[in-house]
Design an enzyme around this catalytic site. Structure first.
Site, PDB file in Angstrom:
ATOM      1  N   LYS A   1       0.829  -1.210   0.000  1.00 12.22           N
ATOM      2  CA  LYS A   1       0.000   0.000   0.000  1.00 12.22           C
ATOM      3  C   LYS A   1       0.858   1.253   0.000  1.00 12.22           C
ATOM      4  O   LYS A   1       0.600   2.199  -0.748  1.00 12.22           O
ATOM      5  CB  LYS A   1      -0.915   0.028   1.243  1.00 12.22           C
ATOM      6  CG  LYS A   1      -2.138  -0.857   1.130  1.00 12.22           C
ATOM      7  CD  LYS A   1      -2.849  -1.025   2.473  1.00 12.22           C
ATOM      8  CE  LYS A   1      -3.919  -2.104   2.370  1.00 12.22           C
ATOM      9  NZ  LYS A   1      -4.339  -2.632   3.677  1.00 12.22           N
TER      10      LYS A   1
ATOM     11  N   ASP B   1     -11.600   3.274   4.144  1.00  9.59           N
ATOM     12  CA  ASP B   1     -12.005   1.861   4.130  1.00  9.59           C
ATOM     13  C   ASP B   1     -13.527   1.712   4.059  1.00  9.59           C
ATOM     14  O   ASP B   1     -14.031   0.639   3.729  1.00  9.59           O
ATOM     15  CB  ASP B   1     -11.562   1.181   5.448  1.00  9.59           C
ATOM     16  CG  ASP B   1     -10.309   0.331   5.305  1.00  9.59           C
ATOM     17  OD1 ASP B   1     -10.064  -0.185   4.200  1.00  9.59           O
ATOM     18  OD2 ASP B   1      -9.607   0.178   6.317  1.00  9.59           O
TER      19      ASP B   1
ATOM     20  N   GLN C   1      -5.131  -1.325   9.776  1.00  8.61           N
ATOM     21  CA  GLN C   1      -5.135  -2.682   9.230  1.00  8.61           C
ATOM     22  C   GLN C   1      -5.825  -3.648  10.194  1.00  8.61           C
ATOM     23  O   GLN C   1      -5.522  -3.680  11.385  1.00  8.61           O
ATOM     24  CB  GLN C   1      -3.674  -3.115   8.973  1.00  8.61           C
ATOM     25  CG  GLN C   1      -3.498  -4.462   8.322  1.00  8.61           C
ATOM     26  CD  GLN C   1      -3.797  -4.471   6.829  1.00  8.61           C
ATOM     27  OE1 GLN C   1      -3.890  -3.435   6.179  1.00  8.61           O
ATOM     28  NE2 GLN C   1      -3.952  -5.657   6.283  1.00  8.61           N
TER      29      GLN C   1
HETATM   30  N1  LIG Z   1      -8.446  -2.015   7.308  1.00  8.32           N
HETATM   31  C1  LIG Z   1      -8.234  -2.964   6.384  1.00  8.32           C
HETATM   32  N2  LIG Z   1      -8.509  -2.705   5.093  1.00  8.32           N
HETATM   33  C2  LIG Z   1      -8.289  -3.649   4.126  1.00  8.32           C
HETATM   34  O1  LIG Z   1      -8.567  -3.407   2.936  1.00  8.32           O
HETATM   35  C3  LIG Z   1      -7.713  -4.902   4.512  1.00  8.32           C
HETATM   36  C4  LIG Z   1      -7.428  -5.106   5.868  1.00  8.32           C
HETATM   37  N3  LIG Z   1      -7.707  -4.137   6.781  1.00  8.32           N
HETATM   38  N4  LIG Z   1      -6.906  -6.286   6.273  1.00  8.32           N
HETATM   39  C5  LIG Z   1      -6.556  -7.338   5.338  1.00  8.32           C
HETATM   40  C6  LIG Z   1      -7.411  -7.301   4.094  1.00  8.32           C
HETATM   41  C7  LIG Z   1      -6.831  -8.045   2.922  1.00  8.32           C
HETATM   42  N5  LIG Z   1      -6.537  -7.043   1.930  1.00  8.32           N
HETATM   43  C8  LIG Z   1      -5.877  -7.287   0.723  1.00  8.32           C
HETATM   44  C9  LIG Z   1      -5.238  -6.298   0.003  1.00  8.32           C
HETATM   45  C10 LIG Z   1      -4.517  -6.579  -1.143  1.00  8.32           C
HETATM   46  C11 LIG Z   1      -4.408  -7.856  -1.611  1.00  8.32           C
HETATM   47  C12 LIG Z   1      -3.590  -8.126  -2.822  1.00  8.32           C
HETATM   48  O2  LIG Z   1      -2.960  -7.248  -3.370  1.00  8.32           O
HETATM   49  N6  LIG Z   1      -3.513  -9.387  -3.314  1.00  8.32           N
HETATM   50  C13 LIG Z   1      -2.728  -9.737  -4.479  1.00  8.32           C
HETATM   51  C14 LIG Z   1      -1.418 -10.442  -4.133  1.00  8.32           C
HETATM   52  C15 LIG Z   1      -1.422 -11.227  -2.867  1.00  8.32           C
HETATM   53  C16 LIG Z   1      -0.126 -12.025  -2.577  1.00  8.32           C
HETATM   54  O3  LIG Z   1       0.570 -12.442  -3.513  1.00  8.32           O
HETATM   55  O4  LIG Z   1       0.135 -12.233  -1.374  1.00  8.32           O
HETATM   56  C17 LIG Z   1      -3.566 -10.615  -5.423  1.00  8.32           C
HETATM   57  O5  LIG Z   1      -4.607 -11.133  -4.991  1.00  8.32           O
HETATM   58  O6  LIG Z   1      -3.186 -10.726  -6.576  1.00  8.32           O
HETATM   59  C18 LIG Z   1      -5.073  -8.852  -0.937  1.00  8.32           C
HETATM   60  C19 LIG Z   1      -5.798  -8.569   0.217  1.00  8.32           C
HETATM   61  C20 LIG Z   1      -6.889  -5.826   2.394  1.00  8.32           C
HETATM   62  N7  LIG Z   1      -7.444  -5.903   3.607  1.00  8.32           N
END
Ligand SMILES: Nc1nc(=O)c2c([nH]1)NC[C@@H]1CN(c3ccc(C(=O)N[C@@H](CCC(=O)O)C(=O)O)cc3)C=[N+]21
Ligand SMILES: NC(=O)C1=CN([C@@H]2O[C@H](COP(=O)(O)OP(=O)(O)OC[C@H]3O[C@@H](n4cnc5c(N)ncnc54)[C@H](OP(=O)(O)O)[C@@H]3O)[C@@H](O)[C@H]2O)C=CC1
Ligand SMILES: [Mg+2]
Length: 296
Positions: free
Chosen positions: A53, A120, A97
């Site tokens: 991020k 968020d 987070q």
């Molecule tokens: N306050 C809060 N807001 C959130 O938005 C939040 C959170 N907490 N806690 C955790 C979850 C999970 N989350 C993700 C973000 C990016 C990928 C992402 O970029 N994934 C990639 C790569 C993943 C990898 O290779 O590990 C993909 O799916 O291609 C996934 C999951 C946001 N979250």
């Protein structure tokens, strides 16, 4: 074979549009838009997301403020940090987070975030705005899913949509957004009877359950559009290694679906891109500058 919905490419495009708008914002406002991300504890997956991020925020021409607090941080200290960020004019968006360590009340932390900086979309005020059709911030993951659906299908009016999962951060807001797009919406969850039969009704299926490869191809109506929100790390075939899979069994589902998002490379990259979108929208509102949101 289904069309693969390339969330990674769509997210890159969205981030490029955000970057253009962010440069314009800086020229008009005389400052960069800013996003603060707070991470409590050292969960390795959370650290990866937070780093990612921060990098993408800077790459879009916005300021990134990262706060990494030890796992034993008292709740009062986290609340005090959020209150400080609420008052900081350089901060347009605040993301704490989740999940938080068990001694911290997540609802209390979310309730402390100024709703106008809640990029968020988790604050009850923004949940209520979404439910009543008022402008506010909507959660990044379901908004990312909606953008992919509209890009693929155009108008969603009249479609049968089934959302599997009813969490506050994905399932419920996804259902609200699909209602607003005039879909006929069913929300399924762990107590749903005959889930395969419910899913088979759907033209649009959004799955957010956290169960690796649960939804099979023979649960789908042929031609359905399938959005897989799941992110599950499971053992790979080779010893000791792990791989990331969704909540949908991609191999069987992609033989029946009309279009499907992969994991990785589907919804995940959209989540961060939408977070940056929400942050640049927030910055314009804070500075009293007009923004035509349709350019995003
Ligand atoms: N306050 C809060 N807001 C959130 O938005 C939040 C959170 N907490 N806690 C955790 C979850 C999970 N989350 C993700 C973000 C990016 C990928 C992402 O970029 N994934 C990639 C790569 C993943 C990898 O290779 O590990 C993909 O799916 O291609 C996934 C999951 C946001 N979250
Ligand atoms: N790509 C991204 O950006 C993001 C990905 N995720 C991923 O999405 C998934 C879901 O996340 P989240 O919504 O937070 O999860 P939660 O654990 O908060 O909610 C899961 C939901 O799925 C339901 N469920 C669980 N098991 C079943 C089952 N066997 N059949 C039907 N429904 C079931 C639960 O039902 P009940 O309510 O009855 O318990 C609950 O409503 C996870 O894999 C997570 O990692 C999450 C956020 C962002
Ligand atoms: Mg959760």
């Amino acid at each position: 074979m289904a069309d693969i919905i390339d969330g990674k490419a769509f997210a890159e495009g969205l981030r490029a549009r955000v970057a253009t708008v962010a440069a314009d914002f800086e020229a008009q406002a005389g400052r960069k838009a800013g996003l603060a991300v707070v991470l409590v504890g050292e969960d390795p997956a959370s650290q990866v997301y937070v780093r990612s991020k921060g990098k993408q925020t800077v790459a879009c021409g916005m300021a990134s403020f990262e706060y990494r607090l030890p796992v034993e941080t008292p709740e009062a200290e986290l609340l005090a940090l959020v209150e400080k960020l609420n008052c900081d004019p350089a901060v347009d968006g605040i993301l704490v987070q989740l999940p938080l360590p068990s001694h911290i009340n997540e609802q209390k932390v979310i309730a402390t975030i100024n709703p106008d900086k809640d990029v968020d979309g988790f604050h009850v005020v923004n949940v209520g705005r979404l439910a009543t059709g008022l402008p506010g911030f909507v959660p990044c993951t379901p908004l990312g899913c909606l953008m992919l659906l509209k890009d693929k299908l155009g108008s969603l009016s009249g479609f049968e949509a089934v959302v599997v999962g009813r969490s506050n951060i994905v399932g419920k807001p996804m259902a609200q957004m699909l209602i607003a797009e005039s879909c006929t919406v069913t929300v399924a969850h762990s107590r749903t009877k005959d889930l395969p039969a419910v899913v088979r009704r759907a033209d649009i299926v959004v799955v957010a359950v956290g169960r690796a490869e649960m939804v099979k191809g023979d649960w789908l109506k042929p031609g359905a559009t399938v959005i897989d929100v799941g992110m599950n790390r499971i053992p790979a075939a080779e010893d000791g290694k792990t791989k990331l899979v969704g909540d949908v069994d991609f191999a069987s589902a992609s033989e029946v679906a009309g279009a499907i998002t992969p994991v990785p490379g589907g919804v995940g990259p959209m989540t961060i891109a939408v977070l940056l979108r929400n942050t640049i929208v927030s910055a314009h509102r804070a500075a009293g500058l007009e923004l035509d949101e349709s350019v995003l």
